[in-house]
Enzyme design. Structure first.
Site, mmCIF file in Angstrom:
data_model
loop_
_atom_site.group_PDB
_atom_site.id
_atom_site.type_symbol
_atom_site.label_atom_id
_atom_site.label_comp_id
_atom_site.label_asym_id
_atom_site.label_seq_id
_atom_site.Cartn_x
_atom_site.Cartn_y
_atom_site.Cartn_z
ATOM 1 N N ASP A 30 -5.986 57.327 -4.944
ATOM 2 C CA ASP A 30 -4.835 56.430 -4.949
ATOM 3 C C ASP A 30 -3.615 57.095 -5.597
ATOM 4 O O ASP A 30 -3.772 57.895 -6.518
ATOM 5 C CB ASP A 30 -5.222 55.163 -5.722
ATOM 6 C CG ASP A 30 -4.353 53.986 -5.324
ATOM 7 O OD1 ASP A 30 -3.512 54.138 -4.422
ATOM 8 O OD2 ASP A 30 -4.514 52.913 -5.934
ATOM 9 N N GLY A 33 1.575 57.765 -2.411
ATOM 10 C CA GLY A 33 2.928 57.256 -2.139
ATOM 11 C C GLY A 33 3.799 57.351 -3.379
ATOM 12 O O GLY A 33 4.950 57.816 -3.327
ATOM 13 N N ARG A 34 3.245 56.936 -4.529
ATOM 14 C CA ARG A 34 4.014 56.976 -5.777
ATOM 15 C C ARG A 34 4.334 58.409 -6.190
ATOM 16 O O ARG A 34 5.416 58.718 -6.671
ATOM 17 C CB ARG A 34 3.233 56.264 -6.898
ATOM 18 C CG ARG A 34 3.496 54.773 -6.911
ATOM 19 C CD ARG A 34 2.464 54.052 -7.725
ATOM 20 N NE ARG A 34 1.202 53.950 -6.983
ATOM 21 C CZ ARG A 34 0.063 53.502 -7.516
ATOM 22 N NH1 ARG A 34 0.030 53.159 -8.783
ATOM 23 N NH2 ARG A 34 -1.017 53.401 -6.779
ATOM 24 N N ARG A 43 6.753 59.252 1.723
ATOM 25 C CA ARG A 43 5.366 58.946 1.356
ATOM 26 C C ARG A 43 4.363 59.917 1.984
ATOM 27 O O ARG A 43 3.378 60.299 1.362
ATOM 28 C CB ARG A 43 5.006 57.521 1.817
ATOM 29 C CG ARG A 43 5.639 56.417 1.012
ATOM 30 C CD ARG A 43 5.242 55.060 1.592
ATOM 31 N NE ARG A 43 3.797 54.888 1.627
ATOM 32 C CZ ARG A 43 3.052 54.524 0.584
ATOM 33 N NH1 ARG A 43 3.623 54.290 -0.575
ATOM 34 N NH2 ARG A 43 1.747 54.390 0.712
ATOM 35 N N THR A 76 -10.242 49.589 6.072
ATOM 36 C CA THR A 76 -9.985 48.671 7.197
ATOM 37 C C THR A 76 -8.671 47.931 6.971
ATOM 38 O O THR A 76 -8.061 47.448 7.916
ATOM 39 C CB THR A 76 -11.145 47.669 7.346
ATOM 40 O OG1 THR A 76 -11.504 47.182 6.048
ATOM 41 C CG2 THR A 76 -12.367 48.294 7.971
ATOM 42 N N ASN A 78 -5.981 49.386 5.607
ATOM 43 C CA ASN A 78 -4.850 50.317 5.706
ATOM 44 C C ASN A 78 -4.109 50.257 7.041
ATOM 45 O O ASN A 78 -3.002 50.787 7.166
ATOM 46 C CB ASN A 78 -5.295 51.772 5.436
ATOM 47 C CG ASN A 78 -5.578 52.061 3.981
ATOM 48 O OD1 ASN A 78 -6.351 52.952 3.643
ATOM 49 N ND2 ASN A 78 -4.948 51.316 3.065
ATOM 50 N N ARG A 198 -11.297 56.669 -9.765
ATOM 51 C CA ARG A 198 -10.126 56.108 -9.087
ATOM 52 C C ARG A 198 -8.883 56.590 -9.819
ATOM 53 O O ARG A 198 -8.784 56.474 -11.043
ATOM 54 C CB ARG A 198 -10.163 54.577 -9.064
ATOM 55 C CG ARG A 198 -8.953 54.025 -8.336
ATOM 56 C CD ARG A 198 -9.060 52.590 -7.926
ATOM 57 N NE ARG A 198 -7.934 52.298 -7.034
ATOM 58 C CZ ARG A 198 -7.886 51.319 -6.172
ATOM 59 N NH1 ARG A 198 -8.893 50.501 -6.040
ATOM 60 N NH2 ARG A 198 -6.831 51.140 -5.401
ATOM 61 N N LEU A 205 -12.143 47.855 -6.919
ATOM 62 C CA LEU A 205 -13.043 48.582 -6.016
ATOM 63 C C LEU A 205 -12.452 48.693 -4.614
ATOM 64 O O LEU A 205 -12.849 49.547 -3.823
ATOM 65 C CB LEU A 205 -14.397 47.881 -5.926
ATOM 66 C CG LEU A 205 -15.322 48.026 -7.131
ATOM 67 C CD1 LEU A 205 -16.637 47.323 -6.874
ATOM 68 C CD2 LEU A 205 -15.592 49.506 -7.435
ATOM 69 N N GLU A 217 -21.063 54.409 -12.469
ATOM 70 C CA GLU A 217 -20.137 54.447 -13.600
ATOM 71 C C GLU A 217 -18.726 54.590 -13.029
ATOM 72 O O GLU A 217 -18.504 55.354 -12.079
ATOM 73 C CB GLU A 217 -20.451 55.651 -14.505
ATOM 74 C CG GLU A 217 -21.802 55.565 -15.173
ATOM 75 C CD GLU A 217 -21.895 54.388 -16.152
ATOM 76 O OE1 GLU A 217 -20.882 54.076 -16.802
ATOM 77 O OE2 GLU A 217 -22.991 53.801 -16.252
HETATM 78 C C1 FPP Z 1 -3.789 56.115 -1.096
HETATM 79 O O1 FPP Z 1 -2.536 56.379 -1.683
HETATM 80 C C2 FPP Z 1 -4.140 57.178 -0.135
HETATM 81 C C3 FPP Z 1 -4.494 57.010 1.180
HETATM 82 C C4 FPP Z 1 -4.585 55.699 1.827
HETATM 83 C C5 FPP Z 1 -4.792 58.150 2.068
HETATM 84 C C6 FPP Z 1 -5.679 59.188 1.461
HETATM 85 C C7 FPP Z 1 -5.901 60.266 2.422
HETATM 86 C C8 FPP Z 1 -5.890 61.582 2.127
HETATM 87 C C9 FPP Z 1 -5.643 62.124 0.784
HETATM 88 C C10 FPP Z 1 -6.165 62.562 3.216
HETATM 89 C C11 FPP Z 1 -7.653 62.875 3.307
HETATM 90 C C12 FPP Z 1 -7.920 63.740 4.478
HETATM 91 C C13 FPP Z 1 -9.132 63.953 5.042
HETATM 92 C C14 FPP Z 1 -9.260 64.749 6.266
HETATM 93 C C15 FPP Z 1 -10.353 63.396 4.493
HETATM 94 P P1 FPP Z 1 -1.358 55.337 -1.469
HETATM 95 O O2 FPP Z 1 -0.620 55.702 -0.218
HETATM 96 O O3 FPP Z 1 -1.920 53.949 -1.468
HETATM 97 O O4 FPP Z 1 -0.460 55.562 -2.721
HETATM 98 P P2 FPP Z 1 0.428 54.467 -3.465
HETATM 99 O O5 FPP Z 1 -0.533 53.467 -4.029
HETATM 100 O O6 FPP Z 1 1.132 55.244 -4.504
HETATM 101 O O7 FPP Z 1 1.344 53.882 -2.433
#
Ligand code: FPP
Length: 250
Positions: A30, A33-34, A43, A76, A78, A198, A205, A217
């Site tokens: 997570d 984007g930030r 982003r 699901t 996203n 996380r 979760l 854990e």
């Molecule tokens: C959450 O950050 C991140 C995601 C929804 C995407 C994560 C995907 C990757 C790192 C690429 C993985 C690639 C492969 C091939 C496995 P956010 O966008 O929710 O961040 P924010 O909470 O700051 O907005």
């Protein structure tokens, strides 16, 4: 033990104990984007950097002898993001799989996917099938990517599959125990995560591996995912090694 394994074990930082490492690490990546916003970037650049952080973590897990890593790449829920971002992520997954396949084969990584894969774009599904097929006999680290994954949906599809077997007379209701249930989950055959990490400080979760993480854990860090590096992982493992895992016993 082969010479290569000896080198890998030597790489484990001295303050971590090999015998108390988690067998399976799960990660909610997570804060992409930030991270991008803080850098004044769009982003999507956060997701691009997020891939680098994930590659480093996979390598680290492999070097330190961790058996399985599961990453939550796309839930699901996203799909509700701006279309442009969803499209970017789908293309990114596809490109990364294509670019990294040779390396994964070489490094003995076995890649798996969990989630409702049929709803993904056809080109991504093809790349997923290819990478799963070409790494299926690898016996190094098992790397699972949760893509279009939802824990509740996974449990529901397991219930449906079991109900069908009962209806067909293949299974009796009193034969349904935890073992039978687990065999109908996407994760069948992989041990439950010992440690969930996380990033970005959120304490949820988010519908990730709900059944499987009953006794995991949980380690939360304020670090944003693209900044999660080897040092951060060491901190998470050190914290894990201080936990007293009782599994409901005294
Ligand atoms: C959450 O950050 C991140 C995601 C929804 C995407 C994560 C995907 C990757 C790192 C690429 C993985 C690639 C492969 C091939 C496995 P956010 O966008 O929710 O961040 P924010 O909470 O700051 O907005």
């Amino acid at each position: 033990m082969t010479a290569q394994q000896t080198t890998q074990l030597q790489d484990l930082p001295a303050d971590l104990q090999k015998e108390f490492l988690p067998k399976h690490v799960a990660v909610i990546m997570d804060g992409n984007g930030r991270w991008a916003k803080r850098q004044g970037l769009p982003r999507i650049m956060g997701h691009k950097r997020g891939v680098d952080a994930l590659k480093d973590l996979l390598r680290c897990c492999k070097d330190w002898g961790i058996e399985a890593l599961t990453a939550y790449a796309f839930s699901t829920e996203n799909w509700g993001r701006p279309q442009e971002e969803v499209d970017f992520l789908m293309t990114l997954f596809q490109r990364v799989l294509r670019q990294e396949l040779r390396e994964m084969v070489k490094e003995n990584v076995q890649i798996k996917f969990v989630g409702n894969l049929q709803a993904l774009p056809g080109a991504l599904q093809a790349e997923i099938s290819r990478s799963v097929e070409e790494t299926q006999n690898n016996r190094g680290i098992r790397f699972t990517v949760a893509t279009n994954y939802g824990g509740r949906q996974e449990i529901l599809q397991a219930c449906r599959a079991i109900a069908e077997k009962v209806q067909q007379g293949l299974l009796q209701p009193d034969e349904i125990d935890e073992g039978v249930f687990e065999r109908h989950l996407y994760t069948s055959g992989t041990c439950d995560p010992d440690l969930l990490i996380r990033t970005s400080g959120e304490m949820r979760l988010s519908n990730f591996l709900l059944w499987q993480m009953a006794y995991s854990e949980i380690y939360i860090t304020d670090t944003l995912w693209p900044d999660f590096n080897r040092q951060e992982f060491m901190r998470a493992l050190s914290a894990y090694q201080c936990r007293d895992r009782r599994f409901g016993k005294v």
